[in-house]
Design a protein around this motif. Structure first.
Motif, PDB file in Angstrom:
ATOM      1  N   PRO A  95       4.251  11.534  -1.884  1.00  0.00           N
ATOM      2  CA  PRO A  95       3.998  11.564  -3.323  1.00  0.00           C
ATOM      3  C   PRO A  95       2.898  10.576  -3.718  1.00  0.00           C
ATOM      4  CG  PRO A  95       6.348  11.589  -2.882  1.00  0.00           C
ATOM      5  CD  PRO A  95       5.662  11.323  -1.571  1.00  0.00           C
ATOM      6  N   LEU A  96       2.090  10.969  -4.697  1.00  0.00           N
ATOM      7  CA  LEU A  96       0.932  10.169  -5.112  1.00  0.00           C
ATOM      8  C   LEU A  96       1.274   8.698  -5.317  1.00  0.00           C
ATOM      9  CD1 LEU A  96      -2.061  10.074  -5.930  1.00  0.00           C
ATOM     10  CD2 LEU A  96      -1.354  10.669  -8.250  1.00  0.00           C
ATOM     11  N   GLY A  97       2.387   8.418  -6.003  1.00  0.00           N
ATOM     12  CA  GLY A  97       2.774   7.043  -6.286  1.00  0.00           C
ATOM     13  C   GLY A  97       3.100   6.227  -5.042  1.00  0.00           C
ATOM     14  N   GLU A  98       3.407   6.924  -3.937  1.00  0.00           N
ATOM     15  CA  GLU A  98       3.767   6.229  -2.699  1.00  0.00           C
ATOM     16  C   GLU A  98       2.588   6.100  -1.735  1.00  0.00           C
ATOM     17  OE1 GLU A  98       7.252   8.080  -0.974  1.00  0.00           O
ATOM     18  OE2 GLU A  98       8.170   8.276  -2.961  1.00  0.00           O
ATOM     19  N   LEU A  99       1.463   6.706  -2.103  1.00  0.00           N
ATOM     20  CA  LEU A  99       0.303   6.702  -1.217  1.00  0.00           C
ATOM     21  C   LEU A  99      -0.122   5.291  -0.770  1.00  0.00           C
ATOM     22  CD1 LEU A  99      -1.329   8.932   0.102  1.00  0.00           C
ATOM     23  CD2 LEU A  99      -2.881   8.888  -1.841  1.00  0.00           C
ATOM     24  N   PRO A 100      -0.168   4.313  -1.696  1.00  0.00           N
ATOM     25  CA  PRO A 100      -0.565   2.967  -1.252  1.00  0.00           C
ATOM     26  C   PRO A 100       0.336   2.402  -0.153  1.00  0.00           C
ATOM     27  CG  PRO A 100      -0.617   3.114  -3.640  1.00  0.00           C
ATOM     28  CD  PRO A 100       0.018   4.390  -3.138  1.00  0.00           C
ATOM     29  N   ASP A 101       1.610   2.782  -0.152  1.00  0.00           N
ATOM     30  CA  ASP A 101       2.552   2.294   0.865  1.00  0.00           C
ATOM     31  C   ASP A 101       2.307   2.921   2.234  1.00  0.00           C
ATOM     32  OD1 ASP A 101       3.738   0.949  -1.245  1.00  0.00           O
ATOM     33  OD2 ASP A 101       5.218   2.527  -1.590  1.00  0.00           O
ATOM     34  N   HIS A 102       1.522   3.987   2.272  1.00  0.00           N
ATOM     35  CA  HIS A 102       1.296   4.720   3.527  1.00  0.00           C
ATOM     36  C   HIS A 102      -0.091   4.472   4.119  1.00  0.00           C
ATOM     37  CE1 HIS A 102       4.981   7.229   3.541  1.00  0.00           C
ATOM     38  NE2 HIS A 102       4.915   7.022   2.245  1.00  0.00           N
ATOM     39  N   LEU A 103      -0.863   3.567   3.504  1.00  0.00           N
ATOM     40  CA  LEU A 103      -2.227   3.342   3.984  1.00  0.00           C
ATOM     41  C   LEU A 103      -2.272   2.913   5.445  1.00  0.00           C
ATOM     42  CD1 LEU A 103      -4.252   1.736   1.058  1.00  0.00           C
ATOM     43  CD2 LEU A 103      -4.584   3.972   2.121  1.00  0.00           C
ATOM     44  N   ASP A 104      -1.358   2.041   5.848  1.00  0.00           N
ATOM     45  CA  ASP A 104      -1.358   1.572   7.240  1.00  0.00           C
ATOM     46  C   ASP A 104      -1.138   2.734   8.209  1.00  0.00           C
ATOM     47  OD1 ASP A 104      -1.762  -0.947   6.330  1.00  0.00           O
ATOM     48  OD2 ASP A 104       0.259  -1.685   6.725  1.00  0.00           O
ATOM     49  N   GLU A 105      -0.199   3.587   7.828  1.00  0.00           N
ATOM     50  CA  GLU A 105       0.136   4.745   8.658  1.00  0.00           C
ATOM     51  C   GLU A 105      -1.046   5.735   8.735  1.00  0.00           C
ATOM     52  OE1 GLU A 105       2.728   8.572   7.280  1.00  0.00           O
ATOM     53  OE2 GLU A 105       3.523   6.608   6.746  1.00  0.00           O
TER      54      GLU A 105
END
Length: 103
Positions: A41-51
């Protein structure tokens, strides 16, 4: 990088082509109808940058319901150094509409 049309996306999915494909809608939308993309989800994108970091130089196709959220996701990823992010024009609405027209 240019956006991707629903026609081009369908051709690639029909061929079974493997590519980085991300759906930035919410989980309930994804559960109701999805094209097999990875859900972030768009709002969670920053949390997935490392991945997502290893994909910086690879093509990433993002889609949502209409193309608006995936456009934001595209801008966000590009601002974080991703070089080849393509937004699905019209989103899943346009994709399903095209399928209906093709019958």
């Amino acid at each position: 990088m240019a956006d991707i049309t629903v026609q081009e996306l369908k051709e690639r999915l029909d061929k079974g082509e493997k590519f980085n494909f991300i759906d930035v809608r919410e989980e309930y939308e994804y559960e109701a109808d999805n094209l097999g993309a990875q859900l972030i989800p768009l709002g969670e994108l920053p949390d997935h940058l490392d991945e997502l970091e290893p994909l910086k130089d690879e093509e990433i196709v993002v889609h949502c319901r209409s193309g608006a959220r995936s456009g934001k996701a595209q801008q966000f990823l590009e601002a974080n150094g991703f070089n080849n992010v393509r937004n699905v024009t019209g989103g899943i609405l346009a994709y399903r509409e095209m399928e209906e027209q093709e019958g």
